[in-house]
Design an enzyme around this catalytic site. Structure first.
Site, PDB file in Angstrom:
ATOM      1  N   ARG A 115       6.008  -6.920  -9.074  1.00  0.00           N
ATOM      2  CA  ARG A 115       5.248  -5.785  -9.603  1.00  0.00           C
ATOM      3  C   ARG A 115       5.627  -5.742 -11.090  1.00  0.00           C
ATOM      4  O   ARG A 115       6.800  -5.643 -11.421  1.00  0.00           O
ATOM      5  CB  ARG A 115       5.646  -4.491  -8.902  1.00  0.00           C
ATOM      6  CG  ARG A 115       5.494  -4.576  -7.365  1.00  0.00           C
ATOM      7  CD  ARG A 115       5.707  -3.218  -6.734  1.00  0.00           C
ATOM      8  NE  ARG A 115       5.955  -3.303  -5.302  1.00  0.00           N
ATOM      9  CZ  ARG A 115       5.005  -3.409  -4.374  1.00  0.00           C
ATOM     10  NH1 ARG A 115       3.742  -3.425  -4.737  1.00  0.00           N
ATOM     11  NH2 ARG A 115       5.322  -3.470  -3.095  1.00  0.00           N
ATOM     12  N   ARG A 136       2.531   2.859   2.500  1.00  0.00           N
ATOM     13  CA  ARG A 136       2.808   3.835   1.447  1.00  0.00           C
ATOM     14  C   ARG A 136       1.791   4.972   1.432  1.00  0.00           C
ATOM     15  O   ARG A 136       2.147   6.134   1.420  1.00  0.00           O
ATOM     16  CB  ARG A 136       2.809   3.113   0.094  1.00  0.00           C
ATOM     17  CG  ARG A 136       3.598   3.796  -0.941  1.00  0.00           C
ATOM     18  CD  ARG A 136       3.608   3.062  -2.246  1.00  0.00           C
ATOM     19  NE  ARG A 136       2.922   1.767  -2.200  1.00  0.00           N
ATOM     20  CZ  ARG A 136       3.308   0.703  -2.862  1.00  0.00           C
ATOM     21  NH1 ARG A 136       4.370   0.760  -3.599  1.00  0.00           N
ATOM     22  NH2 ARG A 136       2.608  -0.416  -2.813  1.00  0.00           N
ATOM     23  N   ARG A 182      15.959   8.749  25.747  1.00  0.00           N
ATOM     24  CA  ARG A 182      15.986   9.299  24.386  1.00  0.00           C
ATOM     25  C   ARG A 182      14.603   9.419  23.758  1.00  0.00           C
ATOM     26  O   ARG A 182      13.655   8.779  24.214  1.00  0.00           O
ATOM     27  CB  ARG A 182      16.816   8.385  23.477  1.00  0.00           C
ATOM     28  CG  ARG A 182      18.275   8.604  23.603  1.00  0.00           C
ATOM     29  CD  ARG A 182      19.040   7.571  22.792  1.00  0.00           C
ATOM     30  NE  ARG A 182      20.460   7.889  22.822  1.00  0.00           N
ATOM     31  CZ  ARG A 182      21.433   7.015  22.653  1.00  0.00           C
ATOM     32  NH1 ARG A 182      21.138   5.752  22.424  1.00  0.00           N
ATOM     33  NH2 ARG A 182      22.686   7.386  22.680  1.00  0.00           N
ATOM     34  N   MET A 233       6.186   0.754   7.480  1.00  0.00           N
ATOM     35  CA  MET A 233       5.631   0.771   6.127  1.00  0.00           C
ATOM     36  C   MET A 233       4.196   1.306   6.119  1.00  0.00           C
ATOM     37  O   MET A 233       3.557   1.434   7.168  1.00  0.00           O
ATOM     38  CB  MET A 233       5.679  -0.613   5.513  1.00  0.00           C
ATOM     39  CG  MET A 233       7.044  -0.960   4.958  1.00  0.00           C
ATOM     40  SD  MET A 233       7.004  -2.509   4.051  1.00  0.00           S
ATOM     41  CE  MET A 233       8.658  -2.519   3.374  1.00  0.00           C
ATOM     42  N   GLN A 250       9.397  -6.081   8.440  1.00  0.00           N
ATOM     43  CA  GLN A 250       7.976  -6.129   8.819  1.00  0.00           C
ATOM     44  C   GLN A 250       7.096  -6.820   7.765  1.00  0.00           C
ATOM     45  O   GLN A 250       5.920  -7.049   7.991  1.00  0.00           O
ATOM     46  CB  GLN A 250       7.446  -4.726   9.126  1.00  0.00           C
ATOM     47  CG  GLN A 250       7.433  -3.782   7.956  1.00  0.00           C
ATOM     48  CD  GLN A 250       7.495  -2.320   8.381  1.00  0.00           C
ATOM     49  OE1 GLN A 250       6.580  -1.820   8.991  1.00  0.00           O
ATOM     50  NE2 GLN A 250       8.583  -1.647   8.032  1.00  0.00           N
ATOM     51  N   ARG A 251       7.668  -7.177   6.615  1.00  0.00           N
ATOM     52  CA  ARG A 251       6.874  -7.893   5.610  1.00  0.00           C
ATOM     53  C   ARG A 251       6.989  -9.411   5.758  1.00  0.00           C
ATOM     54  O   ARG A 251       6.182 -10.156   5.193  1.00  0.00           O
ATOM     55  CB  ARG A 251       7.339  -7.493   4.212  1.00  0.00           C
ATOM     56  CG  ARG A 251       6.720  -6.210   3.728  1.00  0.00           C
ATOM     57  CD  ARG A 251       5.846  -6.411   2.502  1.00  0.00           C
ATOM     58  NE  ARG A 251       6.564  -6.885   1.367  1.00  0.00           N
ATOM     59  CZ  ARG A 251       7.028  -6.107   0.399  1.00  0.00           C
ATOM     60  NH1 ARG A 251       6.836  -4.811   0.448  1.00  0.00           N
ATOM     61  NH2 ARG A 251       7.666  -6.605  -0.614  1.00  0.00           N
ATOM     62  N   GLY A 254       3.440  -6.594  -3.371  1.00  0.00           N
ATOM     63  CA  GLY A 254       4.265  -6.884  -2.191  1.00  0.00           C
ATOM     64  C   GLY A 254       3.763  -8.139  -1.491  1.00  0.00           C
ATOM     65  O   GLY A 254       2.566  -8.314  -1.311  1.00  0.00           O
ATOM     66  N   GLY A 303      -2.475  -6.576  -3.376  1.00  0.00           N
ATOM     67  CA  GLY A 303      -2.928  -5.270  -2.892  1.00  0.00           C
ATOM     68  C   GLY A 303      -3.648  -4.491  -3.979  1.00  0.00           C
ATOM     69  O   GLY A 303      -4.018  -5.034  -5.031  1.00  0.00           O
ATOM     70  N   ASP A 304      -3.791  -3.218  -3.668  1.00  0.00           N
ATOM     71  CA  ASP A 304      -4.485  -2.279  -4.526  1.00  0.00           C
ATOM     72  C   ASP A 304      -4.129  -2.353  -6.021  1.00  0.00           C
ATOM     73  O   ASP A 304      -4.999  -2.549  -6.879  1.00  0.00           O
ATOM     74  CB  ASP A 304      -4.055  -0.910  -3.997  1.00  0.00           C
ATOM     75  CG  ASP A 304      -5.106   0.116  -4.195  1.00  0.00           C
ATOM     76  OD1 ASP A 304      -6.274  -0.271  -4.116  1.00  0.00           O
ATOM     77  OD2 ASP A 304      -4.737   1.271  -4.461  1.00  0.00           O
ATOM     78  N   THR A 325      -2.034  -7.633   1.484  1.00  0.00           N
ATOM     79  CA  THR A 325      -1.030  -6.583   1.676  1.00  0.00           C
ATOM     80  C   THR A 325      -0.932  -6.272   3.163  1.00  0.00           C
ATOM     81  O   THR A 325      -1.959  -6.303   3.859  1.00  0.00           O
ATOM     82  CB  THR A 325      -1.393  -5.278   0.911  1.00  0.00           C
ATOM     83  OG1 THR A 325      -0.611  -4.189   1.446  1.00  0.00           O
ATOM     84  CG2 THR A 325      -2.855  -4.904   1.039  1.00  0.00           C
ATOM     85  N   SER A 385      -2.436  -4.651  -7.695  1.00  0.00           N
ATOM     86  CA  SER A 385      -2.648  -5.975  -8.285  1.00  0.00           C
ATOM     87  C   SER A 385      -4.125  -6.196  -8.580  1.00  0.00           C
ATOM     88  O   SER A 385      -4.486  -6.771  -9.617  1.00  0.00           O
ATOM     89  CB  SER A 385      -2.174  -7.059  -7.322  1.00  0.00           C
ATOM     90  OG  SER A 385      -0.856  -6.810  -6.936  1.00  0.00           O
ATOM     91  N   GLU A 421       5.462   5.540   6.609  1.00  0.00           N
ATOM     92  CA  GLU A 421       6.322   6.053   5.525  1.00  0.00           C
ATOM     93  C   GLU A 421       5.596   7.056   4.641  1.00  0.00           C
ATOM     94  O   GLU A 421       6.204   7.983   4.097  1.00  0.00           O
ATOM     95  CB  GLU A 421       6.899   4.915   4.686  1.00  0.00           C
ATOM     96  CG  GLU A 421       5.848   4.136   3.915  1.00  0.00           C
ATOM     97  CD  GLU A 421       6.422   3.080   2.997  1.00  0.00           C
ATOM     98  OE1 GLU A 421       7.496   3.266   2.420  1.00  0.00           O
ATOM     99  OE2 GLU A 421       5.758   2.039   2.842  1.00  0.00           O
ATOM    100  N   GLY A 429       2.065   1.756  22.750  1.00  0.00           N
ATOM    101  CA  GLY A 429       2.106   2.903  23.671  1.00  0.00           C
ATOM    102  C   GLY A 429       2.918   4.080  23.170  1.00  0.00           C
ATOM    103  O   GLY A 429       3.552   4.799  23.960  1.00  0.00           O
ATOM    104  N   ASP A 464      -5.070  -1.558   3.335  1.00  0.00           N
ATOM    105  CA  ASP A 464      -5.610  -0.356   2.697  1.00  0.00           C
ATOM    106  C   ASP A 464      -6.541  -0.665   1.517  1.00  0.00           C
ATOM    107  O   ASP A 464      -6.671   0.153   0.607  1.00  0.00           O
ATOM    108  CB  ASP A 464      -4.451   0.544   2.228  1.00  0.00           C
ATOM    109  CG  ASP A 464      -3.564  -0.139   1.211  1.00  0.00           C
ATOM    110  OD1 ASP A 464      -3.706  -1.369   1.011  1.00  0.00           O
ATOM    111  OD2 ASP A 464      -2.716   0.527   0.607  1.00  0.00           O
ATOM    112  N   ASP A 519      -0.425  -3.466   4.330  1.00  0.00           N
ATOM    113  CA  ASP A 519      -0.875  -2.074   4.565  1.00  0.00           C
ATOM    114  C   ASP A 519      -2.313  -1.948   5.069  1.00  0.00           C
ATOM    115  O   ASP A 519      -2.701  -0.907   5.571  1.00  0.00           O
ATOM    116  CB  ASP A 519      -0.751  -1.258   3.268  1.00  0.00           C
ATOM    117  CG  ASP A 519       0.694  -1.005   2.885  1.00  0.00           C
ATOM    118  OD1 ASP A 519       1.587  -1.451   3.625  1.00  0.00           O
ATOM    119  OD2 ASP A 519       0.931  -0.362   1.844  1.00  0.00           O
TER     120      ASP A 519
END
Ligand code: F6P
Length: 320
Positions: free
Chosen positions: A73, A173, A164, A171, A253-254, A12, A103-104, A127, A106, A224, A187, A131, A129
């Site tokens: 990918r 994963r 509401r 995102m 968001q990417r 990604g 990322g992970d 990435t 790759s 997600e 917040g 992570d 993420d």
């Protein structure tokens, strides 16, 4: 000392990948080393979409989101035959070492390629993420968190106007980092992450009590990996009896122009990666620890799971 290296982005895309590739390229050229760009991730390595780069090839990209090299990918690279073909395509061009930004998954591919062929490889964590094990930072996570925060500020306006509940899916994963930092800075009253089990019945009871005490509206952020807002939203509406809306930020968001933090850190990491690979180092990933650039064993980075700082989870609950 290596004389010819290649650089690629994979998995990604994330804002700041361009700054990393620019830094790798210009650092290597500064050392008198030839640099090749691989387009489209491992696909490009297999399909020979590989070109020699000059300094001007990485001009006018530091401010851009995405990755000018392109990314993918790639299933074919997951086979030994695919990896051997990729290796041959590099060797045929005299490429002696590779920098992979991704990322992970790759970095796992990079680790296997290096083990099977002995090709020197240095990884950079790219990435949104955040992570990758061993690093407190991955390229793009800051810009993505800011994008989510901007969306939350807007959602807050409309949530407040209508009293509401808004359930926002972001995102991540397998990781709740983005949800957690965006939730704390925006917040949010509730933050659901894959790292921590939650009881939706309990949450809905607590939401009802909050409204009874006079709360005007509620923001809930869901990673997600913890669940789908489209499923959680209707349950919340039914159990609380409150007007509830769902929002999924998706690939917005990417993208976007990278933040100062992502540009600077990606540049620092890129410089380290270039100098390391040129000097013949291999099987390492550069990341950050306590604000400083550190090197992490590539095998460890892909074989360990990064955990979410428990202090974040505690803080989110105290401040909700
Ligand atoms: O790994 C980064 C990431 O943005 C994840 O948060 C998300 O689950 C995934 O990529 C989406 O991938 P794709 O762009 O292939 O749909």
């Amino acid at each position: 000392m290596l004389k010819s290296i290649a650089v690629m982005t994979s998995g990604g895309d994330s804002p700041g990948m361009n700054a990393a590739v620019r830094a790798v390229t210009r650092t290597a050229l500064h050392q008198g080393v030839k640099v090749w760009g691989i387009r489209g991730g491992y696909h490009g390595m297999l399909d020979e979409d590989i070109f020699e780069m000059e300094s001007k090839d990485v001009g006018d990209i530091i401010q851009r989101g995405g990755t000018f090299l392109g990314t993918a990918r790639c299933k074919r690279f997951q086979t030994p035959e695919g990896r051997m073909l990729g290796y041959k395509n590099l060797v045929d061009r005299g490429i002696q070492g590779l920098v992979v930004v991704g990322g992970d998954g790759s970095l796992r591919g990079a680790s296997t390629l290096s083990q099977e062929t002995g090709l020197p490889i240095v990884g950079l964590p790219g990435t949104i993420d955040n992570d990758v094990w061993g690093s407190e930072y991955t390229i793009g996570c800051d810009t993505a968190a800011n994008t989510i925060l901007d969306a939350m500020n807007k959602l807050r306006d409309t949530a407040s106007a209508h009293r509401r509940i808004i359930v926002l899916e972001v995102m991540g994963r397998n990781s709740g980092w983005l949800a957690m930092v965006a939730g704390i800075s925006g917040g949010a009253e509730y933050i659901l992450v894959p790292e921590e089990p939650f009881d939706l019945d309990e949450i809905c009871e607590s939401m009802k009590a909050e409204y009874e005490k006079g709360k005007r509206y509620i923001l809930m952020v869901v990673a997600e990996g913890a669940g789908k807002a489209s499923e959680i939203g209707p349950i919340v509406a039914e159990k609380t009896g409150r007007d509830t809306r769902v929002s999924k930020l998706g690939h917005i968001q990417r993208g976007g122009s990278p933040s100062v933090i992502d540009r600077v850190k990606a540049s620092q990491l890129g410089e380290h990666a270039a100098l390391a690979i040129i000097s013949g180092l291999s099987d390492i990933v550069f990341g950050f620890n306590r604000g400083h650039v550190v090197s992490i064993n590539l095998h460890d980075a892909v074989n360990n799971k990064k955990t979410l700082d428990p202090q974040f989870m505690r803080l989110a609950k105290v401040l909700a």
